[in-house]
Scaffold this motif. Structure first.
Motif, short mmCIF file in Angstrom:
data_model
loop_
_atom_site.label_atom_id
_atom_site.label_comp_id
_atom_site.label_asym_id
_atom_site.label_seq_id
_atom_site.Cartn_x
_atom_site.Cartn_y
_atom_site.Cartn_z
N ASP A 1 -7.48 -5.55 -12.06
CA ASP A 1 -8.21 -6.40 -11.10
C ASP A 1 -7.48 -6.47 -9.77
O ASP A 1 -8.09 -6.73 -8.73
CB ASP A 1 -8.33 -7.84 -11.64
CG ASP A 1 -9.62 -8.08 -12.40
OD1 ASP A 1 -10.35 -7.11 -12.66
OD2 ASP A 1 -9.88 -9.25 -12.74
N THR A 2 -6.17 -6.32 -9.81
CA THR A 2 -5.36 -6.55 -8.59
C THR A 2 -4.60 -5.30 -8.12
O THR A 2 -3.91 -5.37 -7.10
CB THR A 2 -4.33 -7.68 -8.85
OG1 THR A 2 -3.46 -7.28 -9.92
CG2 THR A 2 -5.00 -8.99 -9.21
N ARG B 1 0.85 -1.21 0.00
CA ARG B 1 0.00 0.00 0.00
C ARG B 1 0.88 1.25 0.00
O ARG B 1 1.64 1.46 0.95
CB ARG B 1 -0.88 0.02 1.25
CG ARG B 1 -1.80 -1.19 1.37
CD ARG B 1 -2.60 -1.14 2.67
NE ARG B 1 -3.32 -2.39 2.88
CZ ARG B 1 -4.51 -2.67 2.37
NH1 ARG B 1 -5.13 -1.77 1.62
NH2 ARG B 1 -5.09 -3.83 2.60
N PHE C 1 -1.68 -2.68 -4.37
CA PHE C 1 -1.83 -3.84 -5.26
C PHE C 1 -1.57 -5.12 -4.48
O PHE C 1 -0.97 -5.11 -3.41
CB PHE C 1 -0.90 -3.75 -6.48
CG PHE C 1 0.58 -3.66 -6.16
CD1 PHE C 1 1.16 -2.46 -5.82
CD2 PHE C 1 1.39 -4.79 -6.21
CE1 PHE C 1 2.51 -2.36 -5.53
CE2 PHE C 1 2.75 -4.72 -5.93
CZ PHE C 1 3.31 -3.50 -5.58
N LYS C 2 -2.05 -6.21 -5.09
CA LYS C 2 -1.91 -7.54 -4.49
C LYS C 2 -1.03 -8.41 -5.35
O LYS C 2 -1.18 -8.42 -6.58
CB LYS C 2 -3.31 -8.16 -4.36
CG LYS C 2 -3.37 -9.49 -3.68
CD LYS C 2 -3.49 -10.70 -4.56
CE LYS C 2 -4.59 -10.69 -5.56
NZ LYS C 2 -4.66 -11.95 -6.34
N ARG D 1 -10.98 1.43 6.46
CA ARG D 1 -12.15 0.95 7.22
C ARG D 1 -11.73 0.40 8.58
O ARG D 1 -12.46 0.50 9.55
CB ARG D 1 -12.89 -0.15 6.43
CG ARG D 1 -13.63 0.37 5.21
CD ARG D 1 -14.64 -0.66 4.70
NE ARG D 1 -14.02 -1.93 4.33
CZ ARG D 1 -13.48 -2.18 3.14
NH1 ARG D 1 -13.51 -1.26 2.20
NH2 ARG D 1 -12.93 -3.35 2.88
N SER E 1 -9.73 -1.32 2.73
CA SER E 1 -9.84 -1.94 4.06
C SER E 1 -8.95 -1.25 5.09
O SER E 1 -9.30 -1.19 6.27
CB SER E 1 -9.51 -3.43 3.97
OG SER E 1 -8.21 -3.60 3.47
N1 UDP Z 1 -6.86 -7.20 -3.80
C1 UDP Z 1 -6.96 -8.23 -4.71
N2 UDP Z 1 -7.59 -9.37 -4.36
C2 UDP Z 1 -8.15 -9.56 -3.13
C3 UDP Z 1 -8.05 -8.51 -2.20
C4 UDP Z 1 -7.41 -7.34 -2.56
O1 UDP Z 1 -6.44 -8.12 -5.83
O2 UDP Z 1 -8.70 -10.64 -2.87
C5 UDP Z 1 -6.18 -5.96 -4.16
C6 UDP Z 1 -7.14 -4.80 -4.34
O3 UDP Z 1 -7.56 -4.68 -5.68
C7 UDP Z 1 -6.31 -3.63 -3.91
C8 UDP Z 1 -5.34 -4.20 -2.86
O4 UDP Z 1 -5.32 -5.60 -3.11
O5 UDP Z 1 -5.55 -3.16 -5.01
C9 UDP Z 1 -5.71 -3.91 -1.44
O6 UDP Z 1 -7.03 -4.25 -1.20
P1 UDP Z 1 -7.76 -4.05 0.23
O7 UDP Z 1 -7.14 -4.99 1.19
O8 UDP Z 1 -7.78 -2.63 0.59
O9 UDP Z 1 -9.15 -4.64 -0.14
P2 UDP Z 1 -10.57 -4.06 -0.13
O10 UDP Z 1 -11.19 -4.84 0.96
O11 UDP Z 1 -10.51 -2.61 0.12
O12 UDP Z 1 -11.06 -4.41 -1.50
#
Ligand code: UDP
Length: 250
Positions: free
Chosen positions: A199-200, A96, A178-179, A105, A102
């Motif tokens: 998507d990620t 991040r 990103f993930k 949140r 999240s």
């Molecule tokens: N993300 C993803 N797959 C998942 C969860 C998250 O690709 O199963 C990516 C999402 O697109 C973002 C990042 O990881 O770019 C961080 O996501 P976050 O944990 O904030 O998830 P949120 O619950 O907000 O979707």
């Protein structure tokens, strides 16, 4: 175009994995299925598979040029990629650079706060459990990665961020977060796997200050903002503008 492929080995939410003629390589097909909120929200988005495959291929080649080891071998069609066969480590590694989603949140950190160095969050890749947030101690307890492997995972993830952050900035996109998923090849090498796509990744158009209009990633689908494929198309257009065409390996 569908390449010659062997049996279906695995089907996930966004991709199918097939055997190839080479036992050490598999063929990945990018699907048009879109899911969010642990697959509670589903849709078919025409052309998503091609856009994500084409974006991912260029980003994998960029990372490869920068010395990041990836599973990517080459394209095998518009929606197909040939990749090294790996055993996926059941971790979702999230980097991040800007606080949103999240993180905002679950903590009092304000939306849009810059995070430098990037925050690395680990989640257990398990749909039935809703991909829970892990601690390093829980990673050890689960036996998912020993301390040396975890350190290698973190180093690789930070190298990816160090390449992608300035790359996206150069095409006027803010890489918010990103993930990543990583895997182990048959010889034990740690490789970047899965995909890198809207998507990620969260990608914000730096030239647009409107909090909704600037979103060029899957949040458009999650938040029902419309224009999802137009946004992915814009990302591919900008990526194509600076990256060479990816190699075709068939
Ligand atoms: N993300 C993803 N797959 C998942 C969860 C998250 O690709 O199963 C990516 C999402 O697109 C973002 C990042 O990881 O770019 C961080 O996501 P976050 O944990 O904030 O998830 P949120 O619950 O907000 O979707």
């Amino acid at each position: 175009m569908t390449p010659d492929h062997g049996e279906l080995l695995y089907e996930g939410k966004a991709k199918r994995v097939f055997a190839s003629a080479d036992p050490d390589r598999v063929l990945v097909e990018f699907k048009n299925d879109a899911t969010a909120f642990n697959a509670q929200k589903k849709a078919q988005l025409d052309d998503k598979g091609r856009l994500n495959c084409q974006i991912s291929a260029r980003l994998f080649e960029l990372l490869e040029r920068e010395g990041v080891p990836t599973h990517y071998c080459g394209l095998a069609g518009e929606t197909w990629m040939l990749v090294r066969r790996v055993e996926i480590i059941p971790l979702e590694v999230v980097l991040r650079n800007t606080a949103t989603g999240s993180l905002c949140r679950q903590t009092p950190i304000a939306e849009g706060t810059a995070i430098d160095p990037a925050l690395l969050d680990l989640y257990y890749k398990d749909d039935a459990l809703g991909d829970p947030l892990l601690t390093e101690a829980r990673v050890q307890l689960l036996g998912v990665a020993d301390p040396a492997r975890l350190s290698a995972i973190e180093q690789l993830a930070r190298r990816v961020n160090a390449v992608l952050l300035p790359f996206f900035e150069g095409i006027d996109l803010q890489l918010v977060d990103f993930k990543l998923e990583l895997g182990l090849a048959s010889d034990g090498t740690l490789l970047l796997a899965d995909e890198i796509s809207p998507d990620t990744c969260r990608l914000w158009d730096r030239g647009n200050s409107n909090a909704e209009d600037r979103i060029l990633d899957k949040d458009r689908f999650r938040k029902d903002l419309g224009g999802v494929m137009e946004a992915y198309g814009e990302v591919l257009k900008r990526v194509q503008g600076t990256c060479p065409n990816p190699r075709n390996c068939l």
